[in-house]
Design an enzyme around this catalytic site. Structure first.
Site, PDB file in Angstrom:
ATOM      1  N   GLY A  28       0.857  -1.192   0.000  1.00  7.58           N
ATOM      2  CA  GLY A  28       0.000   0.000   0.000  1.00  7.58           C
ATOM      3  C   GLY A  28       0.892   1.240   0.000  1.00  7.58           C
ATOM      4  O   GLY A  28       2.031   1.166   0.474  1.00  7.58           O
ATOM      5  N   GLN A  61       7.657   3.339   8.312  1.00  6.31           N
ATOM      6  CA  GLN A  61       8.149   2.338   7.364  1.00  6.31           C
ATOM      7  C   GLN A  61       8.966   2.918   6.205  1.00  6.31           C
ATOM      8  O   GLN A  61       9.378   2.183   5.313  1.00  6.31           O
ATOM      9  CB  GLN A  61       6.957   1.562   6.810  1.00  6.31           C
ATOM     10  CG  GLN A  61       6.145   0.897   7.903  1.00  6.31           C
ATOM     11  CD  GLN A  61       5.381  -0.284   7.373  1.00  6.31           C
ATOM     12  OE1 GLN A  61       5.972  -1.289   6.978  1.00  6.31           O
ATOM     13  NE2 GLN A  61       4.084  -0.175   7.338  1.00  6.31           N
ATOM     14  N   THR A  66      -6.024   1.461   1.387  1.00  3.32           N
ATOM     15  CA  THR A  66      -7.463   1.470   1.659  1.00  3.32           C
ATOM     16  C   THR A  66      -7.705   2.233   2.952  1.00  3.32           C
ATOM     17  O   THR A  66      -7.347   1.759   4.033  1.00  3.32           O
ATOM     18  CB  THR A  66      -8.005   0.023   1.777  1.00  3.32           C
ATOM     19  OG1 THR A  66      -7.509  -0.719   0.678  1.00  3.32           O
ATOM     20  CG2 THR A  66      -9.516   0.001   1.803  1.00  3.32           C
ATOM     21  N   ASP A 122       1.046   0.982  52.473  1.00  2.00           N
ATOM     22  CA  ASP A 122       1.432  -0.202  51.695  1.00  2.00           C
ATOM     23  C   ASP A 122       1.981  -1.278  52.645  1.00  2.00           C
ATOM     24  O   ASP A 122       3.176  -1.575  52.650  1.00  2.00           O
ATOM     25  CB  ASP A 122       2.509   0.238  50.672  1.00  2.00           C
ATOM     26  CG  ASP A 122       2.924  -0.867  49.732  1.00  2.00           C
ATOM     27  OD1 ASP A 122       2.224  -1.895  49.673  1.00  2.00           O
ATOM     28  OD2 ASP A 122       3.958  -0.700  49.050  1.00  2.00           O
TER      29      ASP A 122
HETATM   30  C1  SPV Z   1       4.999  -1.429  44.215  1.00  2.00           C
HETATM   31  O1  SPV Z   1       4.875  -0.701  43.214  1.00  2.00           O
HETATM   32  O2  SPV Z   1       4.116  -1.587  45.051  1.00  2.00           O
HETATM   33  C2  SPV Z   1       6.246  -2.157  44.448  1.00  2.00           C
HETATM   34  C3  SPV Z   1       7.504  -1.621  43.907  1.00  2.00           C
HETATM   35  O3  SPV Z   1       6.216  -3.158  45.117  1.00  2.00           O
HETATM   36  S1  SPV Z   1       8.213  -0.676  45.165  1.00  2.00           S
HETATM   37  O4  SPV Z   1       7.257   0.360  45.537  1.00  2.00           O
HETATM   38  O5  SPV Z   1       9.436  -0.088  44.632  1.00  2.00           O
HETATM   39  O6  SPV Z   1       8.493  -1.538  46.277  1.00  2.00           O
HETATM   40 MG    MG Z   2       4.470  -3.407  46.227  1.00  2.00          MG
END
Ligand code: SPV
Ligand code: MG
Length: 436
Positions: free
Chosen positions: A94, A102, A126, A208
């Site tokens: 094409g 490309q 097309t 966390d």
């Molecule tokens: C997370 O993103 O929760 C991880 C990576 O476990 S860290 O925060 O670097 O531990």
């Molecule tokens: Mg983590």
């Protein structure tokens, strides 16, 4: 009648067949017998995303198309190796490749064909049926758990470096799914999504520390599964008790998540970026290997990844300890290894990679370049790293803007001044499919 002796070479990805492909093949067949050079996953992944259909399926589809005489493998984006072997009288394409990614490939084809007086024949492209558009349609239709799950394995097999980035909402999933840029002759996009424990909990305003349980974490997975098709890797922290981890593996695998990463820590989990500033205890090799083995045994598909994450460097243990653990975890069945570091320099990671890459039963190696963020992707590739995870960047980009807006409204006693940094209401209405 066309001379059947003449050979016409047509290179194709055929990820999703559309009328544009059929037009080209039909026109090519008027010039001679059509040999389709079907690009392998690796060849395609060198300039755009890994195709939706696997090579074998694409092969079956293209072989069944009327007027295709033969299908051969094209293992590079560069046509020349196949052209040298086949020496076709014509290459048909094409005319869309005169510009964009490309262009160079096209010039090489013209130069190569000249060597035996071959000709490049171009037909008008097309319009309106490009694969990119069809990928958008595919996203609208959705995907199945089986297809999605396999995508991590397919990425690792075909990409020189697989790139994942964090998700923390359906919307962030949409950004990973849709963000695509054209740069240096390639279409760049993220290969998949990292369900980070840090960002999944921070977005809820929680720490966390594994306080947000699996059921709650899975809400995000469901949200993201619904609006995306790319693969997901789930951060399962320590994996919890072995007896519980087995269920986590089964649940994630059933949903179509591609893999789970667990870190070799025990006791109250703290985020690794805190390093030695807080008390963090590494699990014994024996106990962690048992957990990896149990997870590996629990999975029912080959493509699901149970990934062992090594925290030795975070906890200031030796490189030797990290390597010993890598060997043990692979022997226990780990499908890949993640080596984590919070050093500003990538040196210790690269030293680890150098030894690790020589292991006999080496598995894919994953790193998380949060602190050594100056390192370019090419350098990870050069050091034999297979996958990188941008672990928290989408989440971290939301917070500063929200804070600035909140402060601006408080300061100005109205919202007008904040508008310049905001997306328009119209943009929101257009962003989410089905809103209008
Ligand atoms: C997370 O993103 O929760 C991880 C990576 O476990 S860290 O925060 O670097 O531990
Ligand atoms: Mg983590």
């Amino acid at each position: 009648m066309p001379s059947q002796k003449k050979t016409v070479y047509v290179a194709m990805s055929i990820d999703l067949v559309h009328p544009g492909h059929l037009n080209i093949i039909n026109r090519a067949s008027k010039l001679g017998k059509v040999v389709v050079g079907l690009l392998t996953d690796k060849a395609i992944a060198s300039f755009k995303r890994v195709p939706i259909m696997e090579y074998e399926d694409r092969y079956k589809v293209v072989s069944a198309i009327k007027n295709v005489s033969k299908v051969v493998k094209q293992t590079t984006h560069d046509y020349r190796p196949n052209l040298r072997k086949i020496k076709p009288e014509f290459v048909v394409h094409g005319d869309d490749w005169k510009q964009g990614v490309q262009k160079k490939i096209r010039n090489d084809v013209i130069r190569e064909l000249k060597k035996w007086n071959g000709k490049l024949i171009e037909f008008p492209y097309t319009k309106g049926v490009s694969t990119t558009k069809l990928i958008e349609t595919e996203r609208k239709i959705g995907t199945t758990p089986d297809i999605r799950r396999k995508r991590l394995l397919r990425c690792l097999n075909s990409r020189s470096l697989t790139k994942f980035i964090d998700i923390h909402s359906g919307l962030s999933g949409l950004i990973v799914e849709k963000t695509r840029i054209n740069t240096e002759g390639k279409i760049e996009e993220f290969d998949g999504m990292w369900a980070s424990s840090l960002t999944n909990t921070a977005v809820k305003g929680k720490p966390d520390i594994e306080a947000v349980d699996l059921t709650e974490r899975l809400q995000l997975i469901h949200e993201v599964l619904e609006v995306t098709t790319k693969p997901i890797v789930f951060d399962a922290d320590t994996g919890g008790k072995i007896e519980h981890f087995i269920f986590t593996v089964r649940t994630l695998e059933r949903l179509g998540v591609s893999g789970v990463i667990i870190e070799d820590k025990t006791g109250l989990k703290k985020n690794s970026l805190l390093g030695k500033k807080v008390f963090q205890k590494q699990e014994s090799i024996k106990n962690f290997s048992k957990k990896i083995a149990a997870g590996t045994k629990a999975k029912t598909t080959n493509e699901f990844f149970v990934i062992a994450r090594i925290e030795s460097l975070i906890l200031k243990k030796s490189l030797k300890d990290a390597i010993t653990r890598a060997k043990a975890y692979i022997n226990a069945g780990a499908s890949a290894i993640m080596i984590h570091s919070i050093n500003k320099s990538p040196k210790e990671i690269f030293k680890f990679a150098k030894i690790y890459n020589n292991l006999k039963n080496r598995k894919p190696l994953i790193v998380v370049p949060t602190t050594y963020n100056h390192v370019k992707e090419k350098e990870f590739e050069k050091n034999g790293i297979n996958m990188i995870i941008y672990a928290n960047h989408l989440f971290r980009s939301t917070y500063p803007n929200m804070k600035t807006t909140a402060e601006s409204i408080l300061r100005n006693k109205r919202s007008k001044e904040s508008e310049k940094n905001l997306m328009s209401i119209n943009e929101i209405l257009n962003l989410i499919p089905g809103t209008k």
